[in-house]
Design a protein around this motif. Structure first.
Motif: not given
Ligand code: 3NM
Ligand code: MG
Length: 520
Positions: A10, A41, A110, A131-132, A136, A138-139, A171, A173-174, A197-200
Motif C-alpha cells: 500500500v 493510497r 477494510t 486490521g489494525t 502504526t 502510518t494510520k 494490515i 504495523g507489519i 499488507a504493508v506501507v512503511s
C-alpha cells in the motif's frame, strides 16, 4: 486474473515515509523485489494528479503482471483503467463500487470486526484487509487495534459462516520483524491469511527492493519457533498416574542432555520465588539466570536456552521488558514458557496477557484453572487473588478447554491442579501426580514453569514430550520427598524436594533409560 495476495504493498505520500524520493521509482523497486499486488493510497493529491500517478504505477505493475488497485476512488480507477479498488468502511459502498467497475474488477474492503468482515464477504468482496493489527504511525485514526488474535477470530468466524472463500490480508504495523509470526499466529485452525499488507516496511525502507524480497522470503518460510519435530508416540490410558518406574517410558534423553549441556534457563519472574526457582533449575540440570532486564534479552537468547515469563509481580515497566525478551527469543526460536499468574485478577493483568499473547509467540502456557480460563477468554472468568480456588469444572471440561486453547495458539497448554491437564491440541493428558505439600509452599507453580522451560531448552521442538517429562520429574520428586521419614511438613519438605529433584535426574541419567513404547 488469479490474484496473489502474499505481499500486498500500500503506498503512502507523506514526507516522513517518502523523504523526497519518487513514489513510482520506489514501487518499481518493490515490484522487482517481489511485491505481488499494489494499492495506490493517496488522501491528498488532486484528481488529475491521482490519475497521472495511477497510470504511471499501472505501467510498472502491468510489466510484472500484478494488479494495481486504487484506495477509495472508483472514478480514478476507471479513468486510469487499473484493476480495481480498495474501499474503507466510510468510502463508497461495495455494491455501488461493483456496479460501476463490473464483476471482473478486484474489490477489497477494510474490516475491523467480525460483523464488517461478514457483510463485506457476503456482499461479494474479493478480499478483506483485516486490521489494525498493531498501532502504526502510518494510520493514526485506526478504529481498533485487534492484534493477531483479533485477526484469527475474524478468520474462524468467516469460516463458520461459510464465507471461508474470501481472500484475506492483514494490515497495520507489519514489518520484517513480525510478518512471519503474525501469519503463524493469526492462522485459525480452519482458515489462514492469504498475505500481509504493508506501507512503511517497504515504502519507508532505504532499499525497497531488498525489503520486499526479505519480507517475501520470510513469508514463505516457517518461523524459528515452529520447528516442531515429530513427537515420540505415548501410549497410556487416561487418566494417568505415573509411578517413579514409569519414568522409563519417557525420554530420559531430555534429562541427560539437560545435565550434560546445562542450558540457560532465563527467568523473568516475581520477587517471591527468585531464589527457589534458581535452585530448582540447578537441581534439574539447567543454568538459571534471573534477569528482568529486557535490554539484555537478545544477548541471552543467543545462548540457546529458554525463557520463563512469570507475571506474578507485573508492572508496566516489567511488561515492556517481557515483550522485549519474548521477541528476542522468538527471533532465534528459543522456547518461551508463559505463566500468567493471577491473569484474571486485575485490569493490568488482563491487559498484560493480551499484550504478550499478541506481541509474540509463546511455546507453552501454564496456569491454574482461573488463569487458563482468562487466557482462553472464557467469559465471566473471575479470580480472587492469585491462588487457584475451588474448581468449577469437570475434568472433561478442563480437557476440552486446554485442548482448544492449545489448538488455537498452536502451542502446548498446561492447566495445573490436583489433576494436571496437558495438551498440544492433538493429545490431551490428565496427570494425577504430585503431593499436597506442593500447595503448602510458595512458588511451587512458578518453579514448575522453570522446570518445564529447562526441559524445553533441550526439547528440539518436541514440546509436548519434553513438558510431560518435566511435569512428571517435578511431581514424582515431590511425592518421593513427602514420603521421606524426616519430612514432617511443608518446611522440611522444601529441602527434601530439592534433593529428590536432583536425585531423579541423577538416577535417570545413570540408568540411561530410553524411550519405550507401550503398544497398547
Ligand atoms: N490501513 P504500516 S492500517 C493503510 O487498519 C492502513 O485498515 C489500516 O501502515 C487499517 O504498514 C494502515 O506502515 C497503515 O503500519 C499500515
Ligand atoms: Mg478509505
Amino acid at each position: 486474473m488469479k490474484v496473489n495476495y502474499s505481499l500486498y504493498l500500500v503506498t503512502d505520500n507523506t514526507d516522513a515515509i517518502l523523504r523526497g524520493r519518487d513514489l513510482v521509482q520506489i514501487v518499481k523497486e518493490a515490484v522487482e523485489g517481489g511485491v505481488t499486488i499494489v494499492q495506490l493510497r493517496d488522501k491528498t493529491s488532486e484528481t488529475a494528479e491521482l490519475i497521472r500517478i495511477a497510470k504511471a504505477l499501472h505501467k510498472v505493475t502491468k510489466a510484472h503482471d500484478i494488479p494495481l488497485l486504487i484506495n477509495d476512488r472508483v472514478d480514478v480507477a476507471l479513468a486510469a483503467g487499473v484493476d480495481g479498488v480498495h474501499i474503507g468502511q466510510d468510502d463508497i459502498d461495495l455494491a455501488s463500487a461493483r456496479k460501476i467497475l463490473g464483476k471482473d474488477a478486484i474489490i477489497g474492503v477494510t474490516a475491523n470486526s467480525v460483523e464488517e468482515a461478514k457483510i463485506a464477504a457476503e456482499g461479494g468482496a474479493d478480499y478483506l484487509g483485516l486490521g489494525t493489527v498493531y498501532a502504526t504511525p502510518t494510520k493514526q485514526n485506526s478504529k481498533s487495534i485487534i492484534g493477531p488474535s483479533g485477526v484469527r477470530h475474524i478468520l474462524s468466524e468467516l469460516h463458520a459462516a461459510n464465507l471461508g472463500h474470501v481472500q484475506t490480508v492483514c494490515i497495520g504495523g507489519i514489518n520484517a520483524s513480525n510478518a512471519q509470526r503474525v501469519l503463524y499466529q493469526a492462522a485459525s485452525p480452519v482458515k489462514s491469511l492469504d498475505g500481509i499488507a504493508v506501507v512503511s516496511a517497504i515504502i519507508g525502507a532505504e532499499d525497497p527492493k531488498k525489503a520486499s524480497a526479505d519480507l517475501l522470503s520470510s513469508i514463505h518460510s516457517s518461523p524459528p519457533f515452529a520447528h516442531a519435530q515429530e513427537e515420540p508416540p505415548i501410549y497410556f490410558d487416561h487418566p494417568m498416574r505415573f509411578e517413579y518406574g514409569d519414568l522409563q517410558f519417557l525420554l530420559s534423553d531430555y534429562l541427560k542432555e539437560l545435565n550434560e549441556t546445562a542450558p540457560l534457563c532465563h527467568n523473568m519472574t516475581n520477587q517471591v520465588v527468585q531464589n527457589f526457582a534458581a535452585n530448582v533449575a540447578l537441581c534439574v540440570g539447567a543454568s538459571p539466570i534471573m534477569s528482568g532486564n529486557g535490554l539484555e534479552a537478545a544477548d541471552l537468547a543467543k545462548l540457546g536456552g529458554s525463557l520463563v515469563i512469570n507475571m506474578g509481580t507485573v508492572t508496566p515497566e516489567g511488561l515492556s521488558n517481557y515483550l522485549q525478551a519474548l521477541r528476542a527469543y522468538n527471533a532465534v526460536g528459543g522456547p518461551v514458557v508463559f505463566d500468567p499468574v493471577g491473569a484474571g485478577a486485575t485490569e493490568q493483568r488482563r491487559n498484560a496477557v493480551k499484550t504478550l499473547m499478541n506481541g509474540g509467540y509463546i511455546d507453552l502456557i501454564k496456569g491454574n484453572e482461573g488463569e487458563i480460563k482468562t487466557v482462553a477468554g472464557v467469559a465471566g472468568a473471575q479470580q480472587r487473588g492469585v491462588d487457584s480456588g475451588p474448581s468449577a469444572m469437570t475434568l472433561e471440561d478442563k480437557a476440552e478447554l486446554v485442548q482448544q486453547l492449545a489448538k488455537r495458539e498452536r502451542n502446548v497448554v498446561l492447566m495445573t491442579g490436583t489433576v494436571d491437564v496437558l495438551s498440544d491440541g492433538e493429545r490431551t493428558f490428565a496427570i494425577h501426580n504430585g503431593h499436597e505439600f506442593l500447595g503448602k509452599i510458595t512458588g511451587s507453580g512458578c518453579t514448575l514453569g522453570t522446570t518445564i522451560a529447562s526441559f524445553l531448552a533441550v526439547s528440539r521442538g518436541q514440546k509436548f514430550s519434553a513438558a510431560l517429562t518435566a511435569i512428571l520429574t517435578y511431581e514424582i520428586a515431590a511425592e518421593r520427598a513427602a514420603e521421606r521419614p524426616d519430612v514432617k511438613g511443608p518446611g522440611t519438605f522444601v529441602p527434601a524436594f530439592l534433593d529428590e529433584l536432583w536425585l531423579c535426574a541423577q538416577e535417570m541419567i545413570s540408568r540411561n533409560w530410553k524411550w519405550v513404547e507401550r503398544a497398547k
